[in-house]
Design an enzyme around this catalytic site. Structure first.
Site, PDB file in Angstrom:
ATOM      1  N   LYS A 158       0.833  -1.212   0.000  1.00  0.00           N
ATOM      2  CA  LYS A 158       0.000   0.000   0.000  1.00  0.00           C
ATOM      3  C   LYS A 158       0.865   1.258   0.000  1.00  0.00           C
ATOM      4  O   LYS A 158       0.647   2.173  -0.792  1.00  0.00           O
ATOM      5  CB  LYS A 158      -0.906   0.000   1.241  1.00  0.00           C
ATOM      6  CG  LYS A 158      -1.590   1.324   1.495  1.00  0.00           C
ATOM      7  CD  LYS A 158      -2.507   1.270   2.692  1.00  0.00           C
ATOM      8  CE  LYS A 158      -1.860   1.559   4.015  1.00  0.00           C
ATOM      9  NZ  LYS A 158      -1.475   2.969   4.221  1.00  0.00           N
ATOM     10  N   ASN A 159       1.865   1.296   0.887  1.00  0.00           N
ATOM     11  CA  ASN A 159       2.645   2.526   1.036  1.00  0.00           C
ATOM     12  C   ASN A 159       3.579   2.788  -0.139  1.00  0.00           C
ATOM     13  O   ASN A 159       4.218   3.828  -0.213  1.00  0.00           O
ATOM     14  CB  ASN A 159       3.437   2.493   2.349  1.00  0.00           C
ATOM     15  CG  ASN A 159       2.517   2.642   3.547  1.00  0.00           C
ATOM     16  OD1 ASN A 159       1.309   2.884   3.386  1.00  0.00           O
ATOM     17  ND2 ASN A 159       3.060   2.473   4.747  1.00  0.00           N
ATOM     18  N   CYS A 194      -5.593  12.319  13.058  1.00  0.00           N
ATOM     19  CA  CYS A 194      -6.093  11.013  12.628  1.00  0.00           C
ATOM     20  C   CYS A 194      -5.988  10.049  13.796  1.00  0.00           C
ATOM     21  O   CYS A 194      -5.666  10.446  14.907  1.00  0.00           O
ATOM     22  CB  CYS A 194      -5.315  10.488  11.443  1.00  0.00           C
ATOM     23  SG  CYS A 194      -3.697   9.906  11.868  1.00  0.00           S
ATOM     24  N   ARG A 205      -1.144  14.658  12.934  1.00  0.00           N
ATOM     25  CA  ARG A 205      -0.230  14.274  11.852  1.00  0.00           C
ATOM     26  C   ARG A 205       0.059  15.525  11.025  1.00  0.00           C
ATOM     27  O   ARG A 205      -0.566  15.753   9.989  1.00  0.00           O
ATOM     28  CB  ARG A 205      -0.900  13.196  11.013  1.00  0.00           C
ATOM     29  CG  ARG A 205       0.055  12.069  10.676  1.00  0.00           C
ATOM     30  CD  ARG A 205      -0.666  10.811  10.364  1.00  0.00           C
ATOM     31  NE  ARG A 205       0.172   9.911   9.609  1.00  0.00           N
ATOM     32  CZ  ARG A 205      -0.184   8.693   9.288  1.00  0.00           C
ATOM     33  NH1 ARG A 205      -1.359   8.236   9.651  1.00  0.00           N
ATOM     34  NH2 ARG A 205       0.630   7.928   8.609  1.00  0.00           N
ATOM     35  N   ASP A 255       4.679   0.614  12.216  1.00  0.00           N
ATOM     36  CA  ASP A 255       3.509  -0.106  11.710  1.00  0.00           C
ATOM     37  C   ASP A 255       3.464  -1.562  12.184  1.00  0.00           C
ATOM     38  O   ASP A 255       2.421  -2.215  12.061  1.00  0.00           O
ATOM     39  CB  ASP A 255       3.499  -0.076  10.163  1.00  0.00           C
ATOM     40  CG  ASP A 255       3.124   1.305   9.635  1.00  0.00           C
ATOM     41  OD1 ASP A 255       2.731   2.162  10.438  1.00  0.00           O
ATOM     42  OD2 ASP A 255       3.237   1.519   8.419  1.00  0.00           O
ATOM     43  N   ARG A 294      -8.545  -0.857   4.569  1.00  0.00           N
ATOM     44  CA  ARG A 294      -7.681   0.188   4.001  1.00  0.00           C
ATOM     45  C   ARG A 294      -6.336  -0.398   3.574  1.00  0.00           C
ATOM     46  O   ARG A 294      -5.677   0.167   2.689  1.00  0.00           O
ATOM     47  CB  ARG A 294      -7.417   1.286   5.043  1.00  0.00           C
ATOM     48  CG  ARG A 294      -8.589   2.232   5.273  1.00  0.00           C
ATOM     49  CD  ARG A 294      -8.156   3.399   6.151  1.00  0.00           C
ATOM     50  NE  ARG A 294      -6.849   3.863   5.727  1.00  0.00           N
ATOM     51  CZ  ARG A 294      -5.820   4.097   6.537  1.00  0.00           C
ATOM     52  NH1 ARG A 294      -5.942   3.938   7.832  1.00  0.00           N
ATOM     53  NH2 ARG A 294      -4.660   4.508   6.057  1.00  0.00           N
TER      54      ARG A 294
HETATM   55  C1  UD1 Z   1       4.253   6.767   6.435  1.00  0.00           C
HETATM   56  C2  UD1 Z   1       3.426   5.506   6.235  1.00  0.00           C
HETATM   57  C3  UD1 Z   1       2.889   5.017   7.577  1.00  0.00           C
HETATM   58  C4  UD1 Z   1       4.010   4.859   8.596  1.00  0.00           C
HETATM   59  C5  UD1 Z   1       4.852   6.129   8.681  1.00  0.00           C
HETATM   60  C6  UD1 Z   1       6.080   5.986   9.560  1.00  0.00           C
HETATM   61  C7  UD1 Z   1       2.527   5.870   4.016  1.00  0.00           C
HETATM   62  C8  UD1 Z   1       1.320   6.107   3.167  1.00  0.00           C
HETATM   63  N1  UD1 Z   1       2.327   5.814   5.352  1.00  0.00           N
HETATM   64  O1  UD1 Z   1       3.359   7.758   6.918  1.00  0.00           O
HETATM   65  O2  UD1 Z   1       2.252   3.748   7.353  1.00  0.00           O
HETATM   66  O3  UD1 Z   1       3.451   4.602   9.867  1.00  0.00           O
HETATM   67  O4  UD1 Z   1       5.307   6.507   7.357  1.00  0.00           O
HETATM   68  O5  UD1 Z   1       6.872   4.938   9.121  1.00  0.00           O
HETATM   69  O6  UD1 Z   1       3.610   5.670   3.504  1.00  0.00           O
HETATM   70  N2  UD1 Z   1       5.860  14.564  10.787  1.00  0.00           N
HETATM   71  C9  UD1 Z   1       5.910  15.909  11.117  1.00  0.00           C
HETATM   72  N3  UD1 Z   1       5.701  16.819  10.125  1.00  0.00           N
HETATM   73  C10 UD1 Z   1       5.447  16.462   8.826  1.00  0.00           C
HETATM   74  C11 UD1 Z   1       5.407  15.076   8.519  1.00  0.00           C
HETATM   75  C12 UD1 Z   1       5.621  14.156   9.522  1.00  0.00           C
HETATM   76  O7  UD1 Z   1       6.120  16.284  12.265  1.00  0.00           O
HETATM   77  O8  UD1 Z   1       5.263  17.343   7.975  1.00  0.00           O
HETATM   78  C13 UD1 Z   1       6.081  13.563  11.863  1.00  0.00           C
HETATM   79  C14 UD1 Z   1       4.856  12.689  12.089  1.00  0.00           C
HETATM   80  O9  UD1 Z   1       3.940  13.300  12.941  1.00  0.00           O
HETATM   81  C15 UD1 Z   1       5.481  11.443  12.680  1.00  0.00           C
HETATM   82  C16 UD1 Z   1       6.833  11.363  11.977  1.00  0.00           C
HETATM   83  O10 UD1 Z   1       7.060  12.647  11.416  1.00  0.00           O
HETATM   84  O11 UD1 Z   1       5.684  11.610  14.044  1.00  0.00           O
HETATM   85  C17 UD1 Z   1       6.910  10.330  10.866  1.00  0.00           C
HETATM   86  O12 UD1 Z   1       5.851  10.544   9.965  1.00  0.00           O
HETATM   87  P1  UD1 Z   1       5.986  10.261   8.404  1.00  0.00           P
HETATM   88  O13 UD1 Z   1       7.240   9.511   8.133  1.00  0.00           O
HETATM   89  O14 UD1 Z   1       5.765  11.535   7.662  1.00  0.00           O
HETATM   90  O15 UD1 Z   1       4.747   9.315   8.162  1.00  0.00           O
HETATM   91  P2  UD1 Z   1       3.800   9.282   6.915  1.00  0.00           P
HETATM   92  O16 UD1 Z   1       4.564   9.575   5.677  1.00  0.00           O
HETATM   93  O17 UD1 Z   1       2.562  10.070   7.197  1.00  0.00           O
END
Ligand code: UD1
Length: 419
Positions: A22-23, A116, A121, A304, A396
């Site tokens: 999925k990711n 979420c 997030r 995850d 999902r």
């Molecule tokens: C992706 C994965 C999700 C996984 C996560 C961490 C997808 C679709 N989803 O989510 O399954 O759990 O990586 O491995 O690929 N953060 C900020 N600011 C930002 C963006 C992120 O502070 O602008 C923080 C988040 O709150 C979190 C951390 O960074 O604490 C990691 O998040 P991130 O790696 O961005 O996760 P996703 O890409 O949303």
């Protein structure tokens, strides 16, 4: 109400092939917006998140269709540059369309993905990357407006966010000049995205390391790609065998990508043997507690997989400490595991799982995608019947959880019950 009825306490035995990731598929489908032609993506699992992604593509004026596990997207003539609120709400990761829409169309409009089920997030790192590339960003009534001609830049992420890294790459493809992303996330899904983009004529290098460079300004053509296997779905089925006992084999996944999880399962007493295409696991009669499990960005232990491995360790001998470093609210499955008799204490980012001799079947509810799958894992190791609801979360990310677990020898059926 739809539920999974799970008869636990029976050792598993069987083989299952792992679905596409999925990711990996979500950013790859978002990337098709950049192609002046048709893209074909194989190994696309049939998930509600993928359905919503195809809806977004159609909203943007692309033609998108699925045939079996293959999705075809024709982005020759996109017409839209905005994502409606309801689609942003359906799927937080729709923010990944930001980079490609802005890059291709020069404008983009969407709403904040907001909080979420894993806690807040934020998307500040996504916005930081786009600003560095020259995007102008404004906000009105909860909608975000992006515009500007993008120019290559040096972007340093304050933490290695997967989504922000992907968005920065996708926007940088259309920027004039070279972009360097430092402290980039190193997840295998980003390598998969790079491979796809380069088959479309892009010049992206360094994915899998902390520094990624993108030579932008090239017009991309269509491309064909087979998405990588889902390492978290793989972890789910390995955890299921660890929880229920018995043995099982998963095929199609890359064992290297899942070694932080298999290392823990081996420490818990499982025998894990991997070849190029298969991972075989045999579980002992009772698992034993492991050293502290701390979630971290790749190649650390994946957040995850935290709930999945916790579910398996509920019946281990001894106490295991989990430290969740990635998300604020990622222990919502704990209350549901307790309904089956698990003994888990949570304080802030730490959860201590005191192993109990047995779990018993119960009525439980999914709280989020992986938390829901974790309840299925625990239910397979629990004596008696469990009824797992909240299947919208599970659908999902799992194309056929019950079918796959049945292939592993589980007694699990999806059925309608009255509340
Ligand atoms: C992706 C994965 C999700 C996984 C996560 C961490 C997808 C679709 N989803 O989510 O399954 O759990 O990586 O491995 O690929 N953060 C900020 N600011 C930002 C963006 C992120 O502070 O602008 C923080 C988040 O709150 C979190 C951390 O960074 O604490 C990691 O998040 P991130 O790696 O961005 O996760 P996703 O890409 O949303």
């Amino acid at each position: 109400m739809k539920v999974l009825q799970i008869e636990g306490g029976r050792p598993l035995s069987g083989t299952v092939r792992i679905q596409g990731a999925k990711n990996s598929v979500l950013p790859i489908l978002a990337a098709t917006v950049l192609a002046h032609g048709t893209c074909t993506v194989h190994n696309c699992p049939d998930l509600t998140d993928v359905v919503h992604t195809l809806d977004i593509l159609r909203c943007l004026g692309c033609r998108a269709q699925r045939e079996g596990d293959t999705v075809t997207v024709d982005a020759s003539a996109p017409t839209g540059c905005s994502i409606p609120d309801d689609l942003m709400r359906e799927m937080r990761s729709s923010v990944i369309f930001l980079g490609p829409i802005l890059g291709r169309m020069g404008r983009a409009e969407l709403s904040y993905p907001g909080g979420c089920e894993l806690g807040p997030r934020p998307i500040d790192l996504h916005l930081h990357a786009l600003r560095a590339l020259g995007a102008e960003i404004s906000e009105q009534n909860g909608r975000l407006f992006f515009s500007g001609r993008l120019t290559g830049a040096d972007i340093t992420l304050s933490l290695p966010s997967v989504g922000a890294t992907e968005n920065a790459i996708l926007a940088a493809i259309c920027a004039d000049g070279t972009t360097t992303i430092t402290n980039a996330a190193r997840e295998p899904e980003i390598v998969d995205l790079q491979t796809f983009l380069n088959t479309m004529g892009a010049d992206v290098r360094g994915a899998g390391s902390s520094v990624i460079s993108v030579r932008g300004g090239k017009s991309l053509h269509g491309g064909e790609h087979t998405a990588m296997a889902d390492r978290i779905v793989c972890a789910t089925y390995l955890a299921a065998v660890a929880s229920a006992g018995g043995e099982g084999e998963v095929t199609g996944a890359d064992w290297r990508q899942i070694s932080p999880v298999t290392t823990v399962l081996a420490e818990a007493g499982c025998a894990v043997h991997s070849t190029e295409d298969t991972i075989h696991i045999a579980a002992p009669r009772r698992l034993r507690a492991t050293r502290q499990i701390r979630t971290a960005p790749y190649p650390g232990f994946p957040t995850d997989a935290q709930a999945l491995v916790m579910a398996a360790l509920c019946k281990a001998e001894g106490a295991t400490v989990f430290v969740e470093n990635m998300f604020d609210s990622r222990y919502r499955h704990v209350d549901e595991l307790s309904r089956m008799g698990a003994d888990i204490r949570v304080e802030g980012k730490v959860a201590v799982v005191y192993g109990v001799p047995r779990l018993t079947g119960a009525r439980v509810r999914s709280t989020d995608l992986r938390g829901g799958a974790a309840l299925a894992v625990a239910a397979l190791g629990a004596e008696g019947e469990s009824f797992l609801s909240g299947l919208g979360h599970i659908d999902r990310g799992y194309a056929d959880l019950e079918g796959d677990l049945t292939a592993l020898g589980a007694h699990i059926t999806r059925r309608e019950i009255t509340e």
